[in-house]
Write a protein that holds these residues in place. Structure first.
Motif, mmCIF file in Angstrom:
data_model
loop_
_atom_site.group_PDB
_atom_site.id
_atom_site.type_symbol
_atom_site.label_atom_id
_atom_site.label_comp_id
_atom_site.label_asym_id
_atom_site.label_seq_id
_atom_site.Cartn_x
_atom_site.Cartn_y
_atom_site.Cartn_z
ATOM 1 N N SER A 1 44.787 31.597 40.840
ATOM 2 C CA SER A 1 43.436 31.037 40.766
ATOM 3 C C SER A 1 42.914 30.998 39.336
ATOM 4 C CB SER A 1 42.477 31.863 41.645
ATOM 5 O OG SER A 1 42.342 33.189 41.130
ATOM 6 N N ALA A 2 43.741 31.384 38.364
ATOM 7 C CA ALA A 2 43.323 31.355 36.965
ATOM 8 C C ALA A 2 42.917 29.946 36.568
ATOM 9 C CB ALA A 2 44.441 31.862 36.058
ATOM 10 N N TYR A 3 41.955 29.847 35.618
ATOM 11 C CA TYR A 3 41.435 28.523 35.275
ATOM 12 C C TYR A 3 42.492 27.622 34.657
ATOM 13 C CZ TYR A 3 41.060 29.423 30.210
ATOM 14 O OH TYR A 3 41.327 29.658 28.892
ATOM 15 N N GLY A 4 43.517 28.213 34.029
ATOM 16 C CA GLY A 4 44.559 27.382 33.437
ATOM 17 C C GLY A 4 45.507 26.793 34.464
ATOM 18 N N VAL A 5 45.707 27.508 35.576
ATOM 19 C CA VAL A 5 46.643 27.060 36.611
ATOM 20 C C VAL A 5 45.916 26.201 37.652
ATOM 21 C CG1 VAL A 5 48.284 27.784 38.382
ATOM 22 C CG2 VAL A 5 48.085 29.095 36.256
ATOM 23 N N ALA A 6 44.971 26.823 38.371
ATOM 24 C CA ALA A 6 44.257 26.103 39.430
ATOM 25 C C ALA A 6 43.223 25.142 38.871
ATOM 26 C CB ALA A 6 43.578 27.107 40.364
ATOM 27 N N GLY A 7 42.627 25.492 37.729
ATOM 28 C CA GLY A 7 41.557 24.660 37.201
ATOM 29 C C GLY A 7 42.013 23.542 36.290
ATOM 30 N N LEU A 8 43.158 23.702 35.622
ATOM 31 C CA LEU A 8 43.608 22.712 34.640
ATOM 32 C C LEU A 8 44.937 22.056 35.014
ATOM 33 C CD1 LEU A 8 43.311 21.294 31.931
ATOM 34 C CD2 LEU A 8 44.319 23.301 30.835
#
Length: 312
Positions: free
Chosen positions: A57-64
């Motif tokens: 759920s990290a912003y780099g994985v799930a968010g970007l």
């Protein structure tokens, strides 16, 4: 286009030039990625202790990364996952090490000229007893879960600018550097700040930034089309004056972040990294090159403290 619109003079034409439409869509994509990053960061803060789910759920994985790949699929972009050819090793080494060398040069310059630690300036200092090999795994983990995935964003930007807008390689690389810097230094930071400091005024400011981003993309499209035609005729659209005004205001505000010395050095380095990643993709057509460039650059940023300790 309808007959009634075709008969209107240019100043009353409500249609968007192809470049303005595509850059507006690209700006909307950056806005959507900003929102997914904010949501992923919010989820990560609440799922940090959950095995596997927390890192995913990290912003780099799930968010970007995932939204960027989804958008690339939606737009039908041909993203190659093949490795660079052996004959391209020199090009890869050049784009990977150029931003790193620039970090070291900037570190020396700030220490000599301003008597200031560049690591402290960018917020990556560590306790005196910390060792490079002790911090390296943590820095690598943060990059893998965060900003290292900027390389995918670079690929999408370059592909859209080349295939949809019709920019030449050099123009696409320069625009990618500016757009990447704007995303990193303005949009991403604004989106993350909403999660950590959810004051009411921040939501209004965030909404203004997002609307101005789309207006800025449309304005750039008009300007680029006018440059191609070598005429201001296409830009002369009174109906779009509010959009142009908001876009130009955004450009002026964005330029101010580069004017600060020595703080602007950080932003200049990020622009160089995005530009190097774009050039690396242009020369190799391999998605792994910009990913490695941004990953290595981010890790180097986090570890510049140890270079300064060793040298100074």
């Amino acid at each position: 286009m309808s007959q009634s619109l075709e008969s209107l003079p240019d100043e009353f034409d409500v249609s968007l030039p192809h470049e303005a439409r595509e850059l507006g869509r690209l700006s909307l994509f950056l806005v959507c990625i900003t929102l997914t990053i904010g949501l992923a960061y919010w989820l990560n803060l609440r799922l940090r202790g959950v095995p596997v789910v927390g890192p995913l759920s990290a912003y780099g994985v799930a968010g970007l990364a995932l939204p960027t790949l989804t958008y690339a699929k939606y737009r039908g972009l041909d993203v190659s996952i093949s490795l660079p050819r052996p004959t391209q090793v020199g090009n890869v080494a050049a784009v990977v090490f150029t931003p790193l060398l620039a970090i070291l040069a900037t570190s020396v310059a700030t220490m000599v000229a301003f008597d200031t630690s560049f690591a402290a300036l960018v917020g990556w200092t560590y306790a005196p007893q910390s060792s490079l090999f002790g911090i390296l795994p943590r820095a690598t983990k943060f990059s893998v879960l965060g900003r290292g995935w900027y390389g995918l964003l670079v690929v999408v930007l370059v592909e859209l600018l080349r295939s949809r807008v019709g920019m030449r390689s050099t123009h696409a690389a320069a625009f990618t550097a500016a757009a990447g810097l704007y995303f990193h230094s303005v949009l991403r930071d604004t989106g993350l700040s909403l999660v950590t400091a959810a004051a009411t005024w921040r939501f209004y400011a965030f909404a203004v930034v997002l609307v101005a981003t789309i207006a800025g993309g449309i304005t750039l499209g008009f300007i680029y089309r006018g440059a191609i035609e070598r005429s201001l005729r296409v830009v002369y659209r009174p109906l779009y004056v509010p959009v142009f005004a908001l876009g130009l205001f955004l450009f002026a505000a964005f330029v101010t972040i580069l004017a600060e010395v020595p703080g602007g050095f950080e932003h200049a380095l990020w622009a160089l990294a995005f530009g190097s990643a774009a050039l690396g993709y242009e020369r190799t057509d391999s998605v792994w090159v910009p990913v490695v460039v941004m990953f290595v650059f981010d890790v180097g940023f986090r570890l510049v403290h140890f270079f300064e300790v060793a040298v100074f």
